[in-house]
Design a protein around this motif. Structure first.
Motif, PDB file in Angstrom:
ATOM      1  N   PHE A  14       0.883  -1.163   0.000  1.00 46.54           N
ATOM      2  CA  PHE A  14       0.000   0.000   0.000  1.00 46.54           C
ATOM      3  C   PHE A  14       0.915   1.205   0.000  1.00 46.54           C
ATOM      4  N   THR A  17       4.173   1.144   2.036  1.00 47.69           N
ATOM      5  CA  THR A  17       4.121   0.084   3.041  1.00 47.69           C
ATOM      6  C   THR A  17       4.022  -1.288   2.384  1.00 47.69           C
ATOM      7  N   ALA A  19       2.817  -4.482   3.010  1.00 46.34           N
ATOM      8  CA  ALA A  19       2.009  -5.202   3.986  1.00 46.34           C
ATOM      9  C   ALA A  19       2.296  -6.700   3.903  1.00 46.34           C
ATOM     10  N   GLU A  38       2.975  -9.572  15.187  1.00 51.12           N
ATOM     11  CA  GLU A  38       2.752  -8.259  15.803  1.00 51.12           C
ATOM     12  C   GLU A  38       1.701  -7.467  15.054  1.00 51.12           C
ATOM     13  N   ASN A  39       1.265  -6.365  15.654  1.00 49.65           N
ATOM     14  CA  ASN A  39       0.378  -5.446  14.938  1.00 49.65           C
ATOM     15  C   ASN A  39       1.083  -4.981  13.674  1.00 49.65           C
ATOM     16  N   ALA A  41       1.839  -6.861  11.164  1.00 51.25           N
ATOM     17  CA  ALA A  41       2.648  -7.909  10.545  1.00 51.25           C
ATOM     18  C   ALA A  41       2.067  -8.337   9.203  1.00 51.25           C
ATOM     19  N   GLY A  42       0.795  -8.073   8.989  1.00 55.92           N
ATOM     20  CA  GLY A  42       0.195  -8.420   7.702  1.00 55.92           C
ATOM     21  C   GLY A  42      -0.870  -9.495   7.786  1.00 55.92           C
ATOM     22  N   LYS A  43      -1.279  -9.854   8.999  1.00 57.53           N
ATOM     23  CA  LYS A  43      -2.269 -10.924   9.165  1.00 57.53           C
ATOM     24  C   LYS A  43      -3.591 -10.588   8.487  1.00 57.53           C
ATOM     25  N   THR A  45      -4.170  -8.392   6.246  1.00 55.85           N
ATOM     26  CA  THR A  45      -4.008  -8.245   4.801  1.00 55.85           C
ATOM     27  C   THR A  45      -4.040  -9.614   4.128  1.00 55.85           C
ATOM     28  N   GLU A 175      -9.181 -12.386  14.845  1.00 57.06           N
ATOM     29  CA  GLU A 175      -9.372 -11.915  16.222  1.00 57.06           C
ATOM     30  C   GLU A 175     -10.828 -11.965  16.680  1.00 57.06           C
ATOM     31  N   HIS A 207      -4.130 -12.514  19.222  1.00 57.99           N
ATOM     32  CA  HIS A 207      -2.950 -12.078  19.959  1.00 57.99           C
ATOM     33  C   HIS A 207      -2.839 -12.812  21.286  1.00 57.99           C
ATOM     34  N   LYS A 391       3.128   2.316  13.785  1.00 58.42           N
ATOM     35  CA  LYS A 391       3.804   1.941  12.537  1.00 58.42           C
ATOM     36  C   LYS A 391       3.053   2.545  11.353  1.00 58.42           C
ATOM     37  N   SER A 403      -3.060  -0.901  10.907  1.00 65.01           N
ATOM     38  CA  SER A 403      -3.544  -2.151  11.475  1.00 65.01           C
ATOM     39  C   SER A 403      -4.249  -1.842  12.788  1.00 65.01           C
ATOM     40  N   GLY A 404      -5.094  -2.783  13.213  1.00 61.54           N
ATOM     41  CA  GLY A 404      -5.914  -2.559  14.399  1.00 61.54           C
ATOM     42  C   GLY A 404      -5.120  -2.078  15.608  1.00 61.54           C
TER      43      GLY A 404
HETATM   44  N1  LIG Z   1      -5.579  -0.071   2.960  1.00 58.43           N
HETATM   45  C1  LIG Z   1      -4.344   0.140   3.403  1.00 58.43           C
HETATM   46  N2  LIG Z   1      -3.646   1.237   3.017  1.00 58.43           N
HETATM   47  C2  LIG Z   1      -2.386   1.462   3.459  1.00 58.43           C
HETATM   48  N3  LIG Z   1      -1.725   0.649   4.305  1.00 58.43           N
HETATM   49  C3  LIG Z   1      -2.357  -0.463   4.730  1.00 58.43           C
HETATM   50  C4  LIG Z   1      -3.701  -0.771   4.317  1.00 58.43           C
HETATM   51  N4  LIG Z   1      -4.067  -1.940   4.889  1.00 58.43           N
HETATM   52  C5  LIG Z   1      -3.013  -2.323   5.644  1.00 58.43           C
HETATM   53  N5  LIG Z   1      -1.980  -1.448   5.546  1.00 58.43           N
HETATM   54  C6  LIG Z   1      -0.669  -1.556   6.210  1.00 58.43           C
HETATM   55  O1  LIG Z   1      -0.199  -2.859   6.021  1.00 58.43           O
HETATM   56  C7  LIG Z   1       0.437  -3.353   7.194  1.00 58.43           C
HETATM   57  C8  LIG Z   1      -0.196  -4.680   7.593  1.00 58.43           C
HETATM   58  O2  LIG Z   1      -1.499  -4.427   8.136  1.00 58.43           O
HETATM   59  P1  LIG Z   1      -2.462  -5.585   8.660  1.00 58.43           P
HETATM   60  O3  LIG Z   1      -3.770  -4.942   8.934  1.00 58.43           O
HETATM   61  O4  LIG Z   1      -2.448  -6.713   7.717  1.00 58.43           O
HETATM   62  O5  LIG Z   1      -1.758  -6.003  10.024  1.00 58.43           O
HETATM   63  P2  LIG Z   1      -2.221  -7.071  11.109  1.00 58.43           P
HETATM   64  O6  LIG Z   1      -1.148  -8.077  11.199  1.00 58.43           O
HETATM   65  O7  LIG Z   1      -3.598  -7.536  10.851  1.00 58.43           O
HETATM   66  O8  LIG Z   1      -2.169  -6.189  12.425  1.00 58.43           O
HETATM   67  P3  LIG Z   1      -3.168  -6.169  13.720  1.00 58.43           P
HETATM   68  O9  LIG Z   1      -2.721  -7.238  14.616  1.00 58.43           O
HETATM   69  O10 LIG Z   1      -2.895  -4.838  14.340  1.00 58.43           O
HETATM   70  O11 LIG Z   1      -4.562  -6.320  13.241  1.00 58.43           O
HETATM   71  C9  LIG Z   1       0.327  -2.277   8.232  1.00 58.43           C
HETATM   72  O12 LIG Z   1       1.534  -1.571   8.290  1.00 58.43           O
HETATM   73  C10 LIG Z   1      -0.780  -1.391   7.721  1.00 58.43           C
HETATM   74  O13 LIG Z   1      -0.562  -0.058   8.117  1.00 58.43           O
END
Ligand SMILES: Nc1ncnc2c1ncn2[C@@H]1O[C@H](COP(=O)(O)OP(=O)(O)OP(=O)(O)O)[C@@H](O)[C@H]1O
Ligand SMILES: [Mg+2]
Lengths: 505, 324
Positions: A14, A17, A19, A38-39, A41-43, A45, A175, A207, A391, A403-404
């Motif tokens: 993105f 970033t 992801a 971790e938050n 990490a890309g889960k 996505t 989650e 988590h 991040k 991310s959340g």
């Molecule tokens: N639509 C988007 N536009 C820009 N960046 C994005 C978008 N979606 C996700 N990201 C970025 O991609 C990365 C992965 O995000 P993702 O939501 O997959 O994390 P996660 O592992 O689910 O985290 P969490 O545990 O906090 O939910 C993060 O750095 C996030 O900021």
């Protein structure tokens, strides 16, 4: 083991970033496969790729041996993938039944068949052991109930499609337990295990590593958008997982005991119709007071009454030495801050940049003579990002893109920036990874030790035990007991919350 | 996505802002339209036509300022066209009753403030949807204007009242300069003042705004009052230019203002929009209709084209949003 779904070297960026940065992952028939990291990490996505929300930039997605390229969520559903997203997606104005059956409403002669809609919802809710009337409007549910309805919706997709061509064989849970109490959690686990025994493959993101160890057959760790490893859950332990997730050891914080200072807020025999009754306690500077209780015990009301967004019907609430002014705005002027439990709808402005969110509760701090100072806003945003380790590539990034867990950090930053003398917090670490959870806990403790009073409401009992100096336990709207935080046990609190008298410790 | 809030940033990242992009695109289209028309018609690029375009724009450009603020806050005001008509008849009635000019104008402006206050109170205190609330007051204001005048225009106003239309400053009438002043003040206020910055937060999420300590209802009421006040200002200026109070004036103006604001980057979902963009939208629409008049396209076709422009602008908006 046959792979139902597999991802090979999937990438998705993105803007700047990355992801997903070369993720490989496979899901076998009839397994529970946990995804941890971790938050950011890309889960989520990765889940979004499987659910047809996000199209990868490169890499292969194979479902049942066939290479697929999902364009829409509908494609993913027809390929047999049922998803419960991290951010909930129910329609407030519709009933539980309508929400559950929204994807494939039962119809007869072109009209919605209400009877079978009702029957299907009852069945899906029953699998989760939930006692809710399907005709209730979703807007009136508690956070935990919403989450369960969301899961029920996916379960309905599985049972409604059983035996058909587009039979759902994959269930993704991102989650699902972040708002659930222990009983609800175990009911959910039972449902997950039942599905597994029917051959459904389940991806489970959490988590809570103890949940992962209890439920999963295999575990995949993601870090910075790439797979670190996939290993069997048998013989795995949390430390190994944490090390893989963060790439280093995480120390457990040791907390000193402090003596609390002056009283800064007090409840005197407070009642709020139907929610709490005869609640009295006092809140002192320097302490963290936890509020525990089962769902419906009124624990949220305690926070919201103190914050001034709910009204009491009897008794007296004292704030900073005077009668509570009765509104959040006025309470803020007396030094109160309030972190609500739902960052998405209540806490944050999703489409707005991090910087604007950071200053939303304190516009006067970034303006002079009624005029906004753009530089000050950006600096405040950057400051919050730095202080809480958010991040993101820039404070101009919209919060919806985070991310959340990172969203949660922004929400905390927004309020801690004001340095509130009384901080009221609901569900401080909902959907937050271990490292960030520790950070947020440390911030809360530091804030209290710096002389503020903190009131924390949480459904996460271990969290309350770790954080609180004292814990007020509610049972059916009344305080069943106030226990000493450092010496309390989970069992003690649960006993009080259930309305029984605890054995002497 | 919310590119509407101004931050000093390097040009490259600034250009990435959707809102600035929109304004840039509009400026380009306006330039292209002017260039094309000056080739097609020898009368287009004349001082007289320029005056006609500017003077014709005045009511919409003033009203769009209030409309944009409301749109950013997540609501809108359909009563502006009728309030304009009512204020123009009120000022005319009072002038015919020999009330001094300043007092008559003041009374007309109070009518606008009153309607704005009523809209605001109905929407916030009674929780009525802005669509229904302002549709109601739209009908009430129009009805009142027709009742006061029994449906006729009120002319033979005292000549001194014509000052806004007749006084020329640097080639433009006073009313055009009042419009410029309102637009600039509105744009700066929405971009820079703390009070109006709250409007973006309310439009972004009303619940989150309330839980951030923003006095949501108070701000929303003020927005409606501003909108009503500006509608009555436009009504007074129109009456001065036409030297009459017209109960049927401003019909459909609310939709024109809405369309222009959306073309200029405001979103019906709230949280986005600038007054600069909205006014560019007004200019764009005014130029298109002037061009069509020049090219002798019939009034009826002009309506169709204006509608098409709006639908296309919104569709483009939706598509670019989906991508980002
Ligand atoms: N639509 C988007 N536009 C820009 N960046 C994005 C978008 N979606 C996700 N990201 C970025 O991609 C990365 C992965 O995000 P993702 O939501 O997959 O994390 P996660 O592992 O689910 O985290 P969490 O545990 O906090 O939910 C993060 O750095 C996030 O900021
Ligand atoms: Mg996630």
């Amino acid at each position: 083991m046959r792979a139902v779904v597999s991802l090979e070297d999937v990438r998705k960026s993105f803007g700047a970033t990355r992801a997903l940065d070369g993720v490989s992952f496979d899901l076998a028939e009839g397994e529970v496969h946990a995804l941890v990291g971790e938050n950011g990490a890309g889960k989520s996505t990765l889940i979004n790729v499987l659910a047809g929300v996000v199209r990868p930039d490169s890499g292969r997605l194979v479902v049942d041996g066939v290479r697929r390229d999902f364009q829409t969520t509908h494609d993913a559903k027809s390929a047999g993938i049922a998803t419960v997203f991290q951010e909930l997606s129910l329609v407030d104005g519709l009933s539980i039944a309508e929400n559950i059956c929204a994807g494939r409403p039962p119809s007869r002669f072109g009209l919605i068949d209400r009877r079978s809609q009702w029957a299907r919802s009852v069945e899906a809710l029953r699998m989760l052991g939930v006692q809710l009337q399907p005709e209730m409007t979703v807007g009136r549910l508690l956070a935990s109930q919403r989450q369960l309805v969301e899961v029920a919706k996916a379960l309905d997709q599985i049972s409604a499609t059983a035996g058909t061509e587009g039979r759902a064989r994959v269930l993704i849970l991102d989650e699902p337990t972040s708002a659930l109490n222990p009983d609800e959690k175990s009911a959910l686990f039972r449902a997950v295990r039942a599905l597994r025994s029917q051959g459904v493959a389940i991806i489970y993101i959490s988590h809570h590593l103890d949940e992962v160890l209890a439920l999963a057959d295999r575990i995949t760790v993601l870090r910075d958008g790439a797979t670190v490893w996939t290993r069997p859950a048998a013989g795995m332990d949390s430390d190994t997982m944490v090390r893989a997730m963060v790439g280093r050891d995480v120390q457990r914080a040791v907390r000193s005991r402090v003596s609390a200072g002056d009283e800064i807020a007090r409840f005197e025999d407070v009642g709020a119709r139907g929610r709490i009754e005869g609640v009295s306690f006092s809140l002192r500077r320097g302490e963290i007071l936890g509020v525990a209780g089962l769902d419906g015990s009124g624990r949220e009301s305690v926070a919201r009454l103190l914050a001034g967004i709910e009204r009491s019907t009897s008794g007296r609430i004292v704030l900073a030495g005077r009668d509570h002014p009765g509104s959040l705005r006025a309470a803020m002027a007396l030094g109160l801050g309030y972190v609500p439990d739902d960052r998405k709808t209540l806490g944050l402005f999703l489409d707005m940049p991090i910087a604007e969110n950071a200053v939303a509760a304190g516009l006067s701090s970034v303006s002079r003579l009624g005029l906004m100072n753009a530089d000050a806003i950006r600096l405040a945003g950057a400051g919050v990002m730095k202080r809480h380790g958010v991040k993101a590539d820039s404070p101009r990034r919209a919060v919806s893109a985070l991310s959340g867990g990172n969203q949660q950090k922004v929400l905390f930053g927004k309020w801690l920036r004001r340095d509130p003398a009384i901080l009221v917090v609901e569900e401080p670490t909902k959907g937050v990874d271990i490292g960030a959870k520790r950070d947020i806990h440390d911030q809360l403790v530091a804030h209290a030790r710096a002389g503020a009073a903190v009131l924390v409401v949480s459904s996460d009992l271990p969290e309350l035990l770790e954080l609180s100096d004292r814990i007020a336990v509610l049972h059916r709207g009344r305080i069943a007991g106030i226990v000493d935080g450092p010496t309390a046990t989970e069992e003690m609190v649960m006993t009080l919350a259930a309305g029984a008298t605890p054995r002497a410790a | 996505m919310t590119a509407t809030i101004d931050h000093p940033a390097p040009t490259s990242s600034r250009l990435r802002h959707l809102g600035s992009l929109r304004e840039l695109a509009l400026l380009l289209m306006i330039a292209a339209l002017i260039a094309g028309m000056s080739i097609l018609s020898p009368y287009f690029l004349t001082p007289a036509n320029f005056q006609a375009i500017v003077v014709g724009m005045v009511p919409t450009a003033i009203i769009v300022v209030g409309m944009t603020i409301l749109l950013v806050s997540g609501s809108f005001d359909l009563s502006v066209g009728s309030v304009l008509a009512l204020s123009s008849t009120v000022v005319a009635l009072l002038l015919l009753a020999k009330v001094p000019i300043p007092l008559a104008i003041l009374a007309a402006l109070l009518v606008g403030v009153g309607f704005g206050l009523a809209n605001g109170l109905i929407v916030t205190m009674l929780g009525v949807n802005p669509l229904i609330a302002t549709l109601g007051t739209m009908s009430i204001a129009r009805g009142a204007a027709l009742v006061f005048t029994e449906g006729f225009s009120l002319s033979s106003l005292p000549p001194a009242f014509g000052v806004f239309g007749k006084t020329q400053i640097l080639g433009l009438p006073l009313m055009a300069w009042i419009m410029v002043a309102i637009v600039i003040a509105g744009d700066v206020a929405l971009r820079r003042t703390r009070f109006l910055r709250q409007v973006y937060f309310i439009g972004g999420s009303e619940k989150a705004a309330a839980l951030s300590g923003i006095a949501v209802n108070r701000v929303r009421i003020v927005c409606f009052v501003v909108s009503g006040l500006l509608a009555s200002v436009a009504g007074v200026l129109l009456a001065s230019r036409l030297m009459s109070g017209t109960p049927t004036a401003g019909n459909g103006l609310e939709l024109q203002a809405l369309a222009a604001a959306v073309i200029g980057g405001a979103s019906l979902r709230g949280g986005e929009g600038t007054i600069f963009g909205a006014v560019l939208g007004v200019v764009f629409v005014a130029l298109i209709s002037n061009a069509m008049t020049m090219l002798a396209v019939s009034m009826y076709w002009q309506m169709i084209v204006t509608g098409l422009v709006l639908v296309i602008a919104v569709a483009v908006d939706m598509l670019t949003r989906r991508k980002s």
